[in-house]
Motif scaffolding. Structure first.
Motif, PDB file in Angstrom:
ATOM      1  N   PHE A  54       0.829  -1.206   0.000  1.00  0.00           N
ATOM      2  CA  PHE A  54       0.000   0.000   0.000  1.00  0.00           C
ATOM      3  C   PHE A  54       0.863   1.255   0.000  1.00  0.00           C
ATOM      4  CE2 PHE A  54      -3.489  -2.393   2.478  1.00  0.00           C
ATOM      5  CZ  PHE A  54      -4.020  -2.885   1.304  1.00  0.00           C
ATOM      6  N   SER A  57       2.253   3.417  -2.957  1.00  0.00           N
ATOM      7  CA  SER A  57       1.448   4.466  -3.587  1.00  0.00           C
ATOM      8  C   SER A  57       1.610   5.742  -2.773  1.00  0.00           C
ATOM      9  CB  SER A  57      -0.024   4.071  -3.605  1.00  0.00           C
ATOM     10  OG  SER A  57      -0.207   2.914  -4.373  1.00  0.00           O
ATOM     11  N   SER A  78      -4.707   1.259  -5.747  1.00  0.00           N
ATOM     12  CA  SER A  78      -3.319   0.876  -5.541  1.00  0.00           C
ATOM     13  C   SER A  78      -3.123  -0.611  -5.817  1.00  0.00           C
ATOM     14  CB  SER A  78      -2.905   1.204  -4.106  1.00  0.00           C
ATOM     15  OG  SER A  78      -1.617   0.744  -3.839  1.00  0.00           O
TER      16      SER A  78
END
Length: 100
Positions: A54, A57, A78
């Motif tokens: 995660f 991003s 993402s």
């Protein structure tokens, strides 16, 4: 999704609430009381790996979103980008032929 793993900090009524309201099984991963220092916990690596994905991003590095549905959309975006890159890389690899 049928099963969720959570840290030991989420013990209590959360297990009952998730089963009643969400229909999910919540497994609490606990540390042993007799171990000091670092201890690798089972299934914990899945959570840590997902957070690392995660945070690749930029928009997810900080919590910019005010609404949870917007935050969820950015997480989905993402993961879609990650999977698209992986699928594109897989299709570019030459096929391996085996004699058989």
């Amino acid at each position: 999704m049928a099963r969720v793993w959570a840290d030991g900090g989420y013990t209590g009524h959360l297990t009952d609430w998730t089963s009643q309201h969400l229909g999910l099984v919540l497994d609490i991963v606990r540390r042993s009381e007799d171990v000091r220092g670092f201890q690798a916990l089972p299934r914990r690596w899945v959570v840590e790996r997902s957070f690392a994905w995660f945070l690749r991003s930029r928009r997810l590095v900080r919590d910019y979103e005010r609404r949870t549905d917007t935050s969820e959309a950015v997480i989905r975006w993402s993961m879609i980008a990650l999977m698209s890159r992986r699928l594109a890389a897989r299709s570019r690899r030459p096929a391996v032929l085996t004699a058989g």
